[in-house]
Scaffold this motif. Structure first.
Motif, short mmCIF file in Angstrom:
data_model
loop_
_atom_site.label_atom_id
_atom_site.label_comp_id
_atom_site.label_asym_id
_atom_site.label_seq_id
_atom_site.Cartn_x
_atom_site.Cartn_y
_atom_site.Cartn_z
N LEU A 260 10.81 -6.56 5.81
CA LEU A 260 10.94 -7.88 6.41
C LEU A 260 11.94 -7.84 7.56
O LEU A 260 11.74 -8.46 8.61
CB LEU A 260 11.38 -8.90 5.36
CG LEU A 260 11.36 -10.36 5.80
CD1 LEU A 260 9.95 -10.82 6.07
CD2 LEU A 260 12.01 -11.24 4.74
N ALA A 261 13.02 -7.09 7.37
CA ALA A 261 14.01 -6.93 8.45
C ALA A 261 13.37 -6.29 9.67
O ALA A 261 13.66 -6.67 10.82
CB ALA A 261 15.19 -6.10 7.96
N ALA A 262 12.47 -5.33 9.46
CA ALA A 262 11.77 -4.69 10.58
C ALA A 262 10.89 -5.70 11.31
O ALA A 262 10.81 -5.70 12.54
CB ALA A 262 10.94 -3.51 10.08
N THR B 212 4.45 4.77 2.59
CA THR B 212 3.38 3.88 2.13
C THR B 212 2.70 3.25 3.34
O THR B 212 3.25 3.28 4.47
CB THR B 212 3.94 2.75 1.25
OG1 THR B 212 4.76 1.88 2.06
CG2 THR B 212 4.79 3.32 0.11
N PRO B 213 1.51 2.66 3.17
CA PRO B 213 0.85 2.01 4.31
C PRO B 213 1.69 0.93 4.97
O PRO B 213 1.73 0.84 6.19
CB PRO B 213 -0.44 1.44 3.69
CG PRO B 213 -0.73 2.36 2.55
CD PRO B 213 0.61 2.73 1.99
N THR B 214 2.36 0.09 4.16
CA THR B 214 3.15 -0.98 4.77
C THR B 214 4.36 -0.42 5.51
O THR B 214 4.73 -0.93 6.57
CB THR B 214 3.61 -1.99 3.70
OG1 THR B 214 4.21 -1.29 2.60
CG2 THR B 214 2.45 -2.81 3.20
N ARG C 220 -2.92 6.63 10.46
CA ARG C 220 -2.69 6.82 9.02
C ARG C 220 -2.96 5.57 8.20
O ARG C 220 -2.91 5.62 6.96
CB ARG C 220 -1.24 7.28 8.79
CG ARG C 220 -0.94 8.66 9.37
CD ARG C 220 0.56 8.96 9.40
NE ARG C 220 1.21 8.71 8.12
CZ ARG C 220 2.53 8.86 7.92
NH1 ARG C 220 3.30 9.25 8.94
NH2 ARG C 220 3.06 8.62 6.75
N VAL C 221 -3.26 4.45 8.87
CA VAL C 221 -3.48 3.20 8.13
C VAL C 221 -4.70 2.48 8.69
O VAL C 221 -5.04 2.64 9.87
CB VAL C 221 -2.25 2.26 8.23
CG1 VAL C 221 -1.02 2.89 7.58
CG2 VAL C 221 -1.96 1.87 9.66
N PRO C 222 -5.36 1.67 7.88
CA PRO C 222 -6.46 0.85 8.40
C PRO C 222 -5.92 -0.31 9.21
O PRO C 222 -4.80 -0.77 8.98
CB PRO C 222 -7.16 0.37 7.13
CG PRO C 222 -6.08 0.35 6.09
CD PRO C 222 -5.18 1.51 6.42
N VAL D 185 -3.24 -6.73 8.83
CA VAL D 185 -2.01 -7.49 9.10
C VAL D 185 -0.99 -7.10 8.05
O VAL D 185 -1.22 -7.28 6.85
CB VAL D 185 -2.26 -9.00 9.10
CG1 VAL D 185 -0.95 -9.76 9.28
CG2 VAL D 185 -3.25 -9.38 10.18
N TYR D 186 0.13 -6.55 8.49
CA TYR D 186 1.18 -6.09 7.59
C TYR D 186 2.46 -6.89 7.90
O TYR D 186 2.95 -6.86 9.02
CB TYR D 186 1.46 -4.60 7.80
CG TYR D 186 0.27 -3.70 7.64
CD1 TYR D 186 0.00 -3.07 6.42
CD2 TYR D 186 -0.59 -3.45 8.70
CE1 TYR D 186 -1.09 -2.23 6.26
CE2 TYR D 186 -1.69 -2.60 8.56
CZ TYR D 186 -1.93 -2.00 7.34
OH TYR D 186 -3.01 -1.16 7.19
#
Length: 395
Positions: A196-198, A233-235, A273-275, A278-279
């Motif tokens: 969240l900070a990012a 991880t993906p997120t 590396r990720v689909p 929305v992250y």
């Protein structure tokens, strides 16, 4: 709210209903919008007016912004601006909220997630209407939350303020936007979530864009990258990739081509590396990085503009990408085309941007500048161009 009585509203509702996949019947529209079937029939035939609340319900059922259904886009434009004081008033008491009702945490999360979808879809009218009350309620929820719910409440505050900030920033209320970013930074540590900070660091870059403090903005993002979790991880991968993507653009604005390419390369590698998804409120993946390749090329200008045109010749943003991001691609492509001397292509790109996200396009300063330039270049050439320039208030 006043009723819209122009029969054109009904025709536009019927049109959008006919292109929904699969095609939506009047009964299905009535059920989805929670209005009577007879009401839908009469509105489409132009036999009765439609209130703002009903129009919003129908637009939501059709998956379009209410401004697309209005005969005059002006009211939506004015309505958002008129809501800015209410947003400002709502944030004044973020630390000392007034008494009032507070829904359970899970209901608040649904409301906050819905606002995030409106932001990604560039549906700013809905945000302007709903967020003032939601921000006030979230402030009460945060301060009243027991210890075990405090982190969740802080997370919701950050997400809701991000949606509200989109309206303030896009509609030119830069001081209000900066205050909202400060509140996001105040609430973020309470969430105890480095991702969240990012995301807050990503949004904070707006303040550097607004101040044209591009070198400082790049340093801020690089510090955020140092603090971000490793991409396991993906997120986590998407969070880091989004920061690199943002850093590439602001490096381009500061004319640092080497840094822009370095960050763009990092974001490409992480996107692979990720689909696409929305992250933490930010769209990221291979398609988002492609849109940013155009943005970086336009930011660098000069010899780099051809790179933007090369991307556009080979690729177009898919409909699955959020509307705000897709319209931004065409707005920036239009600028590259204008600089390259292909004015007709530039105008076509601006029209595509308007079809995708009219409010986002209308409020974008580049759209006004480029529409005004096109109008001067073509002078008495095109009534359509004149109408477009007047629509976005180009001078």
């Amino acid at each position: 709210m006043p009723a819209h009585t122009d029969g054109g509203v009904g025709r536009r509702i019927a049109y959008y209903r006919s292109v929904v996949r699969p095609k939506m019947t009047q009964q299905e529209l009535a059920d989805a919008a929670r209005v009577a079937l007879g009401t839908v029939r009469k509105i489409e035939r132009g036999e009765r007016g439609v209130t703002g609340a009903t129009l919003e319900a129908i637009a939501g059922a059709l998956g379009v912004d209410p401004s697309r259904l209005r005969s005059d886009r002006g009211p939506a434009h004015t309505e958002v601006r008129e809501a800015l004081p209410a947003l400002s008033a709502a944030i004044v008491t973020y630390d000392l909220p007034e008494d009032g009702p507070v829904r359970p945490m899970h209901e608040l999360r649904i409301a906050v997630d819905e606002a995030a979808k409106w932001r990604l879809g560039a549906q700013y009218t809905r945000i302007a209407r709903r967020l003032p009350a939601l921000l006030s309620e979230l402030a009460r929820a945060y301060h009243a939350a027991p210890a075990h719910e405090r982190a969740d409440a802080a997370s919701l505050v950050v997400s809701a303020y991000r949606s509200a900030d989109a309206v303030a920033y896009k509609f030119g209320a830069r001081d209000l936007s900066a205050r909202m970013v400060d509140i996001m930074r105040w609430a973020s540590p309470e969430a105890e979530d480095p991702l969240l900070a990012a995301s807050v660091a990503y949004v904070r870059t707006e303040t550097y864009f607004a101040a044209r403090a591009h070198a400082a903005g790049l340093r801020s993002l690089e510090l955020a990258l140092d603090a971000a979790p490793e991409p396991t991880t993906p997120t986590e991968t998407a969070a880091r990739g989004a920061l690199h993507m943002r850093a590439a653009v602001i490096a381009g604005r500061s004319s640092d081509a080497d840094a822009a390419e370095t960050h763009l390369s990092e974001s490409r590698a992480l996107a692979d590396r990720v689909p696409e998804d929305v992250y933490y409120g930010t769209a990221f993946g291979p398609d988002s990085v492609r849109t940013h390749e155009v943005s970086v090329a336009v930011s660098l200008g000069g010899d780099h503009v051809g790179q933007a045109l090369d991307v556009a010749r080979e690729w177009k943003p898919p409909a699955s990408l959020p509307a705000e991001r897709r319209s931004g691609f065409y707005i920036e492509l239009a600028r590259a085309q204008l600089w390259a001397g292909v004015a007709d292509d530039a105008f076509e790109s601006l029209k595509v941007a308007r079809r995708i996200a009219p409010q986002h396009t209308r409020e974008h300063p580049w759209v006004r500048e480029d529409a005004a330039t096109l109008r001067r270049l073509k002078r008495a050439d095109s009534e359509t161009l004149t109408n477009f320039a007047e629509w976005c208030a180009a001078t």
